[in-house]
Design an enzyme around this catalytic site. Sequence first.
Site, PDB file in Angstrom:
ATOM      1  N   LYS A   1      10.457   5.592  -9.495  1.00 18.18           N
ATOM      2  CA  LYS A   1      11.291   5.557  -9.974  1.00 18.18           C
ATOM      3  C   LYS A   1      12.761   5.946  -9.443  1.00 18.18           C
ATOM      4  O   LYS A   1      14.075   5.625  -9.089  1.00 18.18           O
ATOM      5  CB  LYS A   1      11.664   4.708 -11.016  1.00 18.18           C
ATOM      6  CG  LYS A   1      10.434   3.153 -10.241  1.00 18.18           C
ATOM      7  CD  LYS A   1      11.911   1.947 -10.071  1.00 18.18           C
ATOM      8  CE  LYS A   1      10.686   1.252  -9.793  1.00 18.18           C
ATOM      9  NZ  LYS A   1      11.138  -0.180  -8.976  1.00 18.18           N
TER      10      LYS A   1
ATOM     11  N   SER B   1       1.597   5.334  -8.348  1.00 18.68           N
ATOM     12  CA  SER B   1       3.504   4.853  -9.295  1.00 18.68           C
ATOM     13  C   SER B   1       4.125   5.448 -10.202  1.00 18.68           C
ATOM     14  O   SER B   1       5.024   5.633  -9.401  1.00 18.68           O
ATOM     15  CB  SER B   1       3.175   3.760  -8.472  1.00 18.68           C
ATOM     16  OG  SER B   1       2.427   3.115  -9.505  1.00 18.68           O
TER      17      SER B   1
END
Length: 414
Positions: free
Chosen positions: A65, A314
Amino acid sequence: MSEETKKKGISAQPSVTIADVYDAARCLQGVTTKTKLIVSPFFSDVSGNEVYLKPENLQKTGSFKLRGAYNKISHLSKEERAKGVITASAGNHAQGVAFAAQKLGIKAIICMPATTPILKVEATRAYGAEVVLHGDTFDDAFQKSQDLQAEHGYVYVHPFDDPLVLLGQGTTALEIIDELKDVDAILVPVGGGGFASGVAFATKAVNPRVQVIGVEPTGAACMENSFKRGTVSTLGAIDTVADGCAVKTPGELTYSFCKEYLDELITVSEMEIMSALLFLIEKHKLIAEGAGVLALAALNHLPFKNKKVVSILSGGNIDISTISALIDKAMIARGRVFCFAVQLPDKPGQLLMVADILAQENANVIRLEHNQAMVTDSFKTVQLEVTVETHGAEHISKITCALEKAGLSVTKIY
């Protein structure tokens, strides 16, 4: 396009090119880490493909992110920076925005669901951001952030539905293709769709031959739901251990990108997610969160073999209590833990008899509770609850048969 999307100045089909992704990569130099691929013999064997891990769980702030958040915030004008930024996040985007804002000297307000793991909340505060906890889901926190933006005039940094955020996430694909030029497929998790959009767009622009497959949890498959309905749609409820992907409504921008650039969309069960997490810890000594292992959980669903596949991990922001609970559930699902109850005559030697049977069956006792108060029909009977380590369903069956052969009635608890 919704009125809300128009007000935020987001185009459903923005004019972006692969040059914009390369610009984002240059912007991120010295800020993010180029996470190196890890070959996985174990996941290769079980999936029938040559599997590589892209460990974004080892990225600064613990997830991908940061890429999109920093790319977005770094493009703000002097006037916009003076206003401060605001966003909503289940955790990882929060840390990315907080880190980027701190590095660039900008005030940041982050709205997070009240259910967000404390590790993510405290990590966000540690980067200097103001945290507002609100509601039970991302969508609740998102609405709160919209209200605060309207009240104070902050600049909104959307966690997924923004071109600059999407382009920043796409830099992950550039690194994969640069390191593994003959990659056949990339598996990427889908929450709101920003990561999948960026990775798919960048991949197809560089090498259209490479398949990009999105992965969602069945308990929060908002993109699949929208694909089926042919328009951006909202799920009635969500329930998943992959809290980073617990999104009811995908973005309009990300919906259009995923629709155009994803080759396939796979959903995985909660048990598949937890099992993938456990295997990752056991085989690679790596820690990831629930959303972080979606691309691993999907490996057994691939419709091909003998291909070079990259599964993107992720994120790895997970607290100890959560990972402990997930491991316990995964152990139970795989038949590695067996908890049962038996009623015994309240006389000497009965406990030893059960212990002998378990020892003969190579079952290691990890918890035992001997409780007379649990039995109400006889003062001469006690209930014994036992938890043992086992080697799978067949082993559990053998233990149960041995106990029943000794005249005991076995009640499986889990």
